[in-house]
Design a protein around this motif. Structure first.
Motif, PDB file in Angstrom:
ATOM      1  N   LEU A 131      -5.137  51.871  25.828  1.00 45.29           N
ATOM      2  CA  LEU A 131      -6.116  51.212  25.036  1.00 45.29           C
ATOM      3  C   LEU A 131      -5.971  51.108  23.603  1.00 45.29           C
ATOM      4  O   LEU A 131      -5.824  50.211  22.741  1.00 45.29           O
ATOM      5  CB  LEU A 131      -7.565  51.274  25.314  1.00 45.29           C
ATOM      6  N   MET A 132      -5.784  52.468  23.032  1.00 45.63           N
ATOM      7  CA  MET A 132      -5.682  52.870  21.688  1.00 45.63           C
ATOM      8  C   MET A 132      -4.302  52.137  21.117  1.00 45.63           C
ATOM      9  O   MET A 132      -4.171  51.491  20.042  1.00 45.63           O
ATOM     10  CB  MET A 132      -5.415  54.299  21.258  1.00 45.63           C
ATOM     11  N   ILE A 158     -15.403  56.457  13.225  1.00 47.02           N
ATOM     12  CA  ILE A 158     -15.153  57.763  14.150  1.00 47.02           C
ATOM     13  C   ILE A 158     -16.242  58.373  15.117  1.00 47.02           C
ATOM     14  O   ILE A 158     -16.079  58.596  16.097  1.00 47.02           O
ATOM     15  CB  ILE A 158     -15.058  58.684  12.859  1.00 47.02           C
ATOM     16  N   VAL A 159     -17.508  58.261  14.508  1.00 49.58           N
ATOM     17  CA  VAL A 159     -18.736  58.498  15.179  1.00 49.58           C
ATOM     18  C   VAL A 159     -18.777  57.634  16.488  1.00 49.58           C
ATOM     19  O   VAL A 159     -19.028  58.270  17.388  1.00 49.58           O
ATOM     20  CB  VAL A 159     -20.096  58.354  14.433  1.00 49.58           C
ATOM     21  N   ALA A 183      -8.666  60.592  17.181  1.00 53.98           N
ATOM     22  CA  ALA A 183      -9.602  60.236  16.176  1.00 53.98           C
ATOM     23  C   ALA A 183      -8.935  60.577  14.655  1.00 53.98           C
ATOM     24  O   ALA A 183      -8.964  59.684  13.923  1.00 53.98           O
ATOM     25  CB  ALA A 183     -10.816  61.048  16.204  1.00 53.98           C
ATOM     26  N   VAL A 184      -8.062  61.641  14.555  1.00 56.87           N
ATOM     27  CA  VAL A 184      -7.380  61.947  13.367  1.00 56.87           C
ATOM     28  C   VAL A 184      -6.559  60.993  13.220  1.00 56.87           C
ATOM     29  O   VAL A 184      -6.146  60.374  12.189  1.00 56.87           O
ATOM     30  CB  VAL A 184      -7.075  63.422  13.547  1.00 56.87           C
ATOM     31  N   PHE A 185      -5.544  60.542  14.363  1.00 54.16           N
ATOM     32  CA  PHE A 185      -4.639  59.667  14.226  1.00 54.16           C
ATOM     33  C   PHE A 185      -5.174  58.337  13.996  1.00 54.16           C
ATOM     34  O   PHE A 185      -4.584  57.697  13.005  1.00 54.16           O
ATOM     35  CB  PHE A 185      -3.689  59.494  15.547  1.00 54.16           C
ATOM     36  N   SER A 186      -6.335  57.826  14.465  1.00 51.83           N
ATOM     37  CA  SER A 186      -6.707  56.481  14.274  1.00 51.83           C
ATOM     38  C   SER A 186      -7.119  56.432  12.588  1.00 51.83           C
ATOM     39  O   SER A 186      -6.889  55.527  11.897  1.00 51.83           O
ATOM     40  CB  SER A 186      -8.233  56.440  14.910  1.00 51.83           C
ATOM     41  N   GLY A 227      -3.077  54.369   6.345  1.00 49.85           N
ATOM     42  CA  GLY A 227      -1.591  53.937   6.275  1.00 49.85           C
ATOM     43  C   GLY A 227      -1.565  52.463   6.066  1.00 49.85           C
ATOM     44  O   GLY A 227      -0.576  52.081   5.120  1.00 49.85           O
ATOM     45  N   VAL A 228      -1.948  51.831   7.327  1.00 46.34           N
ATOM     46  CA  VAL A 228      -1.822  50.011   7.256  1.00 46.34           C
ATOM     47  C   VAL A 228      -2.345  49.725   6.083  1.00 46.34           C
ATOM     48  O   VAL A 228      -1.879  48.704   5.248  1.00 46.34           O
ATOM     49  CB  VAL A 228      -2.127  49.811   8.558  1.00 46.34           C
ATOM     50  N   SER A 229      -3.708  50.203   5.744  1.00 50.63           N
ATOM     51  CA  SER A 229      -4.362  49.545   4.360  1.00 50.63           C
ATOM     52  C   SER A 229      -3.692  49.794   3.309  1.00 50.63           C
ATOM     53  O   SER A 229      -3.599  48.927   2.297  1.00 50.63           O
ATOM     54  CB  SER A 229      -5.780  50.206   4.492  1.00 50.63           C
TER      55      SER A 229
END
Length: 225
Positions: free
Chosen positions: A80-81, A151-152, A180-183, A189-191
């Motif tokens: 999913l991620m 994150i929450v 969560a950390v990877f997200s 990074g993308v932003s």
């Protein structure tokens, strides 16, 4: 009690407490012990004749192995991620194609795996909401509000995802923390790449001509006259 309290018994204790009907060393021994046993069915009492019954072994095919892999809760969550972030990267940078293809396939496989698991749709909705907040943080000046809320929402949704008390179906806390950390790192990074692309001067089209120096040739003036 075995499921709710993790109570375990030895084979002899299970037989003594009538948790099991009998103990057998292997399949032939089981068939010998079942022979002549009377069982009650919806059509009445039936006497089993298993002493000479043929044994047919059915091996799992590739499809069963594939389903066993993708229906692991951890693998389903990762699919999913991967699907969401693949589509996000494709929409943020149109033209790469590969992230969009991989993302769409991963998302569909992940959703297929989820429908075969005892999931909580509230937890799944919170996961998608958290991902949406993290993506929104990359494009909107919310000063971290959407990112923190994402994150929450993701962590709570991952904790609530499996709607069952059966051991082994929950998402481990280290797995949730790692995703969560990877997200967060992925969205940041993308932003950052998107901001760099927006700050670059336009070099094509009519907007790229503003401020440029042009040279007019005599032949061009004569032709225009």
């Amino acid at each position: 009690r075995a499921v709710r309290e993790a109570v375990s018994l030895s084979a002899s204790d299970a037989l003594a407490q009538h948790v099991v009907d009998l103990n057998a060393r292997d399949v032939p021994d089981l068939l010998r012990q079942l022979n002549g046993r009377t069982v009650t069915t919806s059509t009445g009492n039936v006497t089993l004749a298993t002493a000479q019954a043929p044994v047919v072994m059915l091996e799992a095919d590739w499809r069963s192995h594939f389903l066993a892999v993708i229906t692991d809760p951890n693998v389903a969550l990762m699919l999913l991620m991967l699907g969401m972030y693949g589509l996000f990267f494709e929409f943020a940078n149109p033209g790469f194609v590969l992230p969009g293809v991989v993302g769409a396939i991963s998302l569909l496989i992940g959703l297929f795996a989820m429908q075969m698991l005892p999931i909580s749709y509230v937890g799944l909705s919170l996961i998608f909401l958290g991902i949406a907040f993290l993506i929104g943080e990359a494009f909107l000046p919310t000063f971290g509000s959407l990112g923190f809320g994402g994150i929450v929402a993701f962590v709570i949704g991952a904790l609530m995802l499996m709607d069952t008390d059966v051991p082994g179906y929950g998402i481990p806390l280290p797995m949730i923390a790692a995703v969560a950390v990877f997200s967060v790192l992925f969205v940041l990074g993308v932003s950052r790449l998107a901001l760099r692309a927006r700050r670059r001067p336009v070099v094509t089209g009519s907007e790229g001509l503003i401020g440029s120096v042009g040279v007019v040739l005599d032949d061009g003036l004569l032709a225009g006259a």
